[in-house]
Design a protein around this motif. Structure first.
Motif, short mmCIF file in Angstrom:
data_model
loop_
_atom_site.label_atom_id
_atom_site.label_comp_id
_atom_site.label_asym_id
_atom_site.label_seq_id
_atom_site.Cartn_x
_atom_site.Cartn_y
_atom_site.Cartn_z
N ILE A 51 0.95 -1.27 0.08
CA ILE A 51 -0.03 0.08 0.08
C ILE A 51 0.98 1.33 -0.08
CG2 ILE A 51 -1.74 1.35 1.32
CD1 ILE A 51 -2.81 -0.96 0.09
N VAL A 52 2.03 1.28 0.68
CA VAL A 52 2.86 2.44 0.77
C VAL A 52 3.55 2.75 -0.39
CG1 VAL A 52 4.85 3.46 1.82
CG2 VAL A 52 3.26 2.28 3.48
N ASP A 53 3.97 1.50 -0.96
CA ASP A 53 4.38 1.78 -2.60
C ASP A 53 3.52 2.28 -3.41
OD1 ASP A 53 6.83 0.81 -1.51
OD2 ASP A 53 6.71 -1.27 -2.10
N ALA A 54 2.28 1.76 -3.58
CA ALA A 54 1.05 2.03 -4.37
C ALA A 54 0.74 3.64 -4.21
CB ALA A 54 -0.04 1.15 -4.25
N LEU A 55 0.74 3.98 -3.28
CA LEU A 55 0.40 5.53 -2.72
C LEU A 55 1.67 6.23 -3.20
CD1 LEU A 55 -1.38 5.24 0.66
CD2 LEU A 55 -2.35 5.63 -1.59
N THR A 56 2.70 5.91 -2.88
CA THR A 56 3.94 6.76 -3.30
C THR A 56 4.17 6.77 -4.93
OG1 THR A 56 5.17 5.88 -1.43
CG2 THR A 56 6.41 6.88 -3.01
N GLY A 57 3.84 5.59 -5.77
CA GLY A 57 3.76 5.54 -7.00
C GLY A 57 2.55 6.55 -7.51
N ILE A 58 1.42 6.51 -6.94
CA ILE A 58 0.31 7.64 -7.38
C ILE A 58 0.80 8.90 -6.99
CG2 ILE A 58 -2.04 8.13 -6.80
CD1 ILE A 58 -2.73 5.45 -6.24
N ILE A 59 1.42 9.40 -6.02
CA ILE A 59 1.78 10.43 -5.84
C ILE A 59 2.74 11.16 -6.65
CG2 ILE A 59 2.80 12.07 -3.88
CD1 ILE A 59 1.36 10.55 -1.94
N ASP A 60 3.67 10.24 -6.97
CA ASP A 60 4.96 10.50 -7.89
C ASP A 60 4.17 10.89 -9.22
OD1 ASP A 60 6.96 10.22 -5.92
OD2 ASP A 60 7.47 8.40 -6.56
N ARG A 61 3.57 9.96 -9.78
CA ARG A 61 2.81 10.13 -11.07
C ARG A 61 2.19 11.40 -11.13
NH1 ARG A 61 -0.58 5.45 -12.28
NH2 ARG A 61 -0.14 4.74 -10.35
N ALA A 62 1.34 11.86 -9.97
CA ALA A 62 0.69 13.11 -10.14
C ALA A 62 1.55 14.42 -10.08
CB ALA A 62 -0.20 13.13 -8.93
N LEU A 63 2.48 14.16 -9.34
CA LEU A 63 3.53 15.43 -9.33
C LEU A 63 4.13 15.62 -10.78
CD1 LEU A 63 4.72 14.82 -5.72
CD2 LEU A 63 3.09 16.64 -6.53
N LYS A 64 4.46 14.45 -11.36
CA LYS A 64 5.38 14.53 -12.59
C LYS A 64 4.42 14.50 -13.81
CE LYS A 64 8.97 11.56 -10.89
NZ LYS A 64 9.55 10.09 -11.04
N THR A 65 2.99 14.67 -13.56
CA THR A 65 2.23 15.20 -14.81
C THR A 65 2.14 16.34 -15.38
OG1 THR A 65 0.69 13.36 -13.89
CG2 THR A 65 -0.20 14.87 -15.48
N THR A 66 2.23 16.31 -16.56
CA THR A 66 2.37 17.94 -17.28
C THR A 66 0.84 18.35 -17.51
OG1 THR A 66 2.69 16.97 -19.44
CG2 THR A 66 4.71 17.56 -18.37
N VAL A 67 0.50 19.34 -17.47
CA VAL A 67 -0.93 19.91 -17.70
C VAL A 67 -0.93 20.88 -18.61
CG1 VAL A 67 -2.74 21.21 -16.78
CG2 VAL A 67 -1.15 19.99 -15.17
#
Length: 67
Positions: A51-67
């Motif tokens: 769960i910690v790895d999955a949440l970290t991955g989601i947050i990393d992808r959200a922060l690296k997303t270009t808008v």
């Protein structure tokens, strides 16, 4: 014809059979135990590595997303 003793006994018996005094206390106790058990299971799941790895991955992808 009923005697006063039988009527009194009948009333007391009906009260004993129909009374639910103390039921709310038992219900609260069972609810509290169930909530504590659910909290323990939820804590175990959330603090697990997957769960910690999955949440970290989601947050990393959200922060690296270009808008």
């Amino acid at each position: 014809m009923t005697t006063p003793e039988k009527t009194g006994l009948r009333e007391r018996l009906r009260h004993v059979l129909e009374a639910d005094d103390g039921m709310s206390t038992v219900e609260y106790a069972i609810g509290t135990i169930a909530a504590a058990a659910f909290g323990a299971v939820l804590y175990t799941v959330v603090t697990g590595d997957n769960i910690v790895d999955a949440l970290t991955g989601i947050i990393d992808r959200a922060l690296k997303t270009t808008v």
